[in-house]
Design an enzyme around this catalytic site. Structure first.
Site, short mmCIF file in Angstrom:
data_model
loop_
_atom_site.label_atom_id
_atom_site.label_comp_id
_atom_site.label_asym_id
_atom_site.label_seq_id
_atom_site.Cartn_x
_atom_site.Cartn_y
_atom_site.Cartn_z
CB CYS A 190 -21.24 -0.94 -35.32
SG CYS A 190 -21.47 -1.98 -33.85
NE ARG B 201 -14.85 -0.38 -29.09
CZ ARG B 201 -14.49 -1.66 -29.16
NH1 ARG B 201 -13.31 -2.04 -28.70
NH2 ARG B 201 -15.30 -2.55 -29.71
CG HIS C 103 -16.43 -1.60 -35.42
ND1 HIS C 103 -15.88 -2.03 -34.24
CD2 HIS C 103 -17.77 -1.77 -35.28
CE1 HIS C 103 -16.84 -2.42 -33.42
NE2 HIS C 103 -18.00 -2.27 -34.02
CB CYS D 298 -17.86 -5.66 -34.82
SG CYS D 298 -19.63 -5.34 -34.61
CG ASP E 132 -18.01 -0.41 -30.59
OD1 ASP E 132 -17.40 0.52 -30.01
OD2 ASP E 132 -17.70 -1.61 -30.45
CO CO Z 1 -19.71 -3.27 -33.60
#
Ligand code: CO
Length: 211
Positions: free
Chosen positions: A43, A47, A99, A102, A45
């Site tokens: 992803c 993080r 994750h 998400c 993302d």
């Molecule tokens: Co995500």
């Protein structure tokens, strides 16, 4: 220059110094070429930084990231990355990593429109629809969200195994192996979902190509 960019450049300087301190020839080696054994589909993302969460050095993981780690078989960007990784870099493993928490998965679970993103999220809604009975049966919202994250990874592993040039490689041997992982933002730990594949076994008939 914007402070954020300044801090990125300063961070880079410190990183270069730290690497050179520990391994003076590191960048000479890095510039010679790459031979990663792993392709990571994760992803976008912020993080879930791939090398950091896996404790891996530059040069070890080829990466494709998008919203909610989707394998969309009409996505030329993703398919080009997978093709290059499989056919040229000869990666031995492909990791699909989701994750918990998400935002893309959460958005797809709602009835809210996210404008332009609705098209991308429709793939996730399709995953939900396929597993609607199981997911709707989970009364706790967070548990349902977590399970949807996991099932999405399972489905993206399935989608990858429908790619014709991956099946072409499997016809020669059991490489690449495809794995489904989930990252837990609350603990920093990766979990293997145990859905690894290295052959077209279990694929619905019409998704198998003849070789
Ligand atoms: Co995500």
């Amino acid at each position: 220059m914007a402070d954020v960019i300044k801090s990125l450049l300063e961070g880079n300087k410190k990183w270069v110094e730290a690497i050179k301190g520990g391994s003076p020839g590191f960048f000479d080696e890095l510039s010679k070429g790459q031979s990663p054994e792993v392709l990571w589909i994760g992803c976008s993302d912020s993080r879930v930084p791939v090398n950091q969460v896996t404790g891996s050095d530059p040069g070890t993981i080829f990466v494709q990231r998008n919203i909610a780690n989707m394998v969309v078989l009409t996505d030329n960007n993703l398919l080009s990355v997978v093709y290059y990784a499989v056919k040229h870099l000869k990666v031995k493993h492909i990791v699909v990593c989701g994750h918990y928490g998400c935002g893309g998965v959460q958005a797809a679970m709602s009835n809210q429109s996210f404008g332009f993103l609705d098209s991308w999220l429709s793939g996730l809604k399709g995953v939900y629809a396929k597993h609607e009975r199981e997911l709707d049966g989970i009364s706790d919202d967070l548990s349902r969200f977590d399970r949807f994250v996991e099932l999405n990874v399972v489905e993206q592993v399935e989608n990858l195994s429908r790619v014709f040039f991956i099946q072409e490689e499997w016809a020669k041997g059991e490489v690449p192996q495809i794995h489904g992982l989930v990252f837990d933002l609350k603990t920093g730990q990766l979990k293997d979902l145990g859905v690894s594949r290295s052959s077209g076994q279990g694929l619905t008939g019409i998704f198998k190509f003849n070789w």
